[in-house]
Write a protein that holds these residues in place. Structure first.
Motif, short mmCIF file in Angstrom:
data_model
loop_
_atom_site.label_atom_id
_atom_site.label_comp_id
_atom_site.label_asym_id
_atom_site.label_seq_id
_atom_site.Cartn_x
_atom_site.Cartn_y
_atom_site.Cartn_z
N PRO A 34 19.79 -22.53 -31.86
CA PRO A 34 19.43 -22.80 -30.59
C PRO A 34 20.54 -22.75 -29.79
CG PRO A 34 19.37 -24.98 -31.77
CD PRO A 34 19.54 -23.90 -32.77
N MET A 35 21.74 -22.67 -29.91
CA MET A 35 22.99 -22.69 -29.40
C MET A 35 23.19 -21.51 -28.22
SD MET A 35 25.99 -24.06 -31.74
CE MET A 35 25.79 -25.38 -32.92
N ASP A 36 23.45 -21.79 -27.21
CA ASP A 36 24.13 -20.76 -26.20
C ASP A 36 25.38 -20.57 -26.37
OD1 ASP A 36 25.10 -22.46 -24.90
OD2 ASP A 36 23.55 -22.81 -23.23
N TYR A 37 26.01 -19.80 -25.66
CA TYR A 37 27.53 -19.36 -25.63
C TYR A 37 28.25 -20.39 -25.60
CZ TYR A 37 31.44 -16.51 -25.09
OH TYR A 37 32.88 -15.72 -25.28
N GLU A 38 28.12 -21.26 -24.33
CA GLU A 38 28.92 -22.40 -24.17
C GLU A 38 28.69 -23.41 -24.95
OE1 GLU A 38 31.17 -22.69 -21.66
OE2 GLU A 38 30.76 -20.73 -21.13
N THR A 39 27.47 -23.90 -25.66
CA THR A 39 27.31 -24.64 -26.69
C THR A 39 27.89 -24.43 -27.76
OG1 THR A 39 25.18 -25.36 -25.58
CG2 THR A 39 25.35 -26.27 -27.69
N PHE A 40 28.14 -23.04 -28.11
CA PHE A 40 28.36 -22.72 -29.55
C PHE A 40 30.05 -23.02 -29.44
CE2 PHE A 40 31.12 -19.60 -31.65
CZ PHE A 40 30.66 -20.03 -33.16
N TRP A 41 30.78 -22.78 -28.41
CA TRP A 41 32.24 -22.91 -28.46
C TRP A 41 32.29 -24.60 -28.48
CZ3 TRP A 41 35.18 -19.31 -30.15
CH2 TRP A 41 34.58 -18.02 -29.98
N ALA A 42 31.62 -25.34 -27.73
CA ALA A 42 31.90 -26.76 -27.85
C ALA A 42 31.50 -27.45 -29.14
CB ALA A 42 30.81 -27.47 -26.71
N GLU A 43 30.36 -26.90 -29.73
CA GLU A 43 29.81 -27.62 -31.08
C GLU A 43 30.61 -27.15 -32.28
OE1 GLU A 43 27.47 -29.87 -31.47
OE2 GLU A 43 27.39 -30.12 -29.39
N THR A 44 31.30 -25.94 -32.21
CA THR A 44 32.03 -25.54 -33.17
C THR A 44 33.45 -26.00 -33.16
OG1 THR A 44 32.46 -23.34 -32.49
CG2 THR A 44 30.36 -23.60 -33.83
N LYS A 45 34.13 -26.15 -32.20
CA LYS A 45 35.50 -26.70 -32.01
C LYS A 45 35.90 -27.60 -32.93
CE LYS A 45 38.92 -27.69 -28.72
NZ LYS A 45 39.38 -27.77 -27.08
N PRO A 46 35.17 -28.76 -33.26
CA PRO A 46 35.83 -29.81 -34.15
C PRO A 46 36.01 -29.27 -35.49
CG PRO A 46 34.00 -30.57 -32.89
CD PRO A 46 33.81 -29.06 -32.61
N PHE A 47 35.12 -28.22 -36.02
CA PHE A 47 35.43 -27.86 -37.26
C PHE A 47 36.54 -26.81 -37.49
CE2 PHE A 47 30.78 -28.70 -36.61
CZ PHE A 47 30.44 -29.20 -38.04
N CYS A 48 37.25 -26.73 -36.44
CA CYS A 48 38.74 -25.70 -36.51
C CYS A 48 38.31 -24.60 -37.45
CB CYS A 48 39.68 -26.70 -37.07
SG CYS A 48 40.33 -28.08 -36.12
N LEU A 49 37.35 -23.89 -37.17
CA LEU A 49 37.01 -22.65 -38.04
C LEU A 49 38.21 -21.29 -37.35
CD1 LEU A 49 33.18 -22.53 -37.57
CD2 LEU A 49 34.35 -23.35 -39.64
N VAL A 50 38.50 -20.79 -38.48
CA VAL A 50 39.35 -19.48 -38.22
C VAL A 50 38.42 -18.30 -38.14
CG1 VAL A 50 41.12 -18.13 -39.42
CG2 VAL A 50 41.16 -20.73 -39.98
N MET A 51 38.49 -17.96 -36.86
CA MET A 51 37.71 -16.64 -36.20
C MET A 51 38.15 -16.41 -35.05
SD MET A 51 33.93 -18.64 -35.78
CE MET A 51 33.84 -20.05 -34.64
N LEU A 52 37.43 -15.24 -34.34
CA LEU A 52 38.14 -14.89 -32.99
C LEU A 52 38.05 -15.91 -32.11
CD1 LEU A 52 35.92 -11.57 -32.92
CD2 LEU A 52 38.21 -11.58 -33.44
#
Length: 83
Positions: free
Chosen positions: A15-33
């Motif tokens: 269900p995540m939109d673009y803005e939500t995606f970045w906010a929600e995944t930030k705490p995981f410190c994923l290595v991606m673009l």
């Protein structure tokens, strides 16, 4: 967020939109673009936000599943999943 399997990750991302995606995944410190690279590609017209979001959700799903050593609920990847 606690993920038991890859299906949980997909359900969380779906269900995540673009803005939500970045906010929600930030705490995981994923290595991606980086967000900056994605924003620049969208701004330049190289790609559109929907495509970037789909690709980034796929990257996030794969990385989280790898880090957490998760499998699909039924151990077979559904053919309809795009991320």
């Amino acid at each position: 967020m606690k993920f038991r399997d890859i299906d949980d990750i997909v359900e969380w991302l779906e269900p995540m939109d673009y803005e939500t995606f970045w906010a929600e995944t930030k705490p995981f410190c994923l290595v991606m673009l980086s967000r900056e690279k994605c924003d620049a590609d969208i701004a330049s017209g190289t790609t559109d936000e929907e495509t970037v979001l789909c690709v980034m959700k796929n990257f996030a799903r794969m990385e989280l599943a790898s880090i957490l050593k998760l499998e699909w609920r039924d151990c077979m990847m559904p053919s309809t999943v795009t991320h």
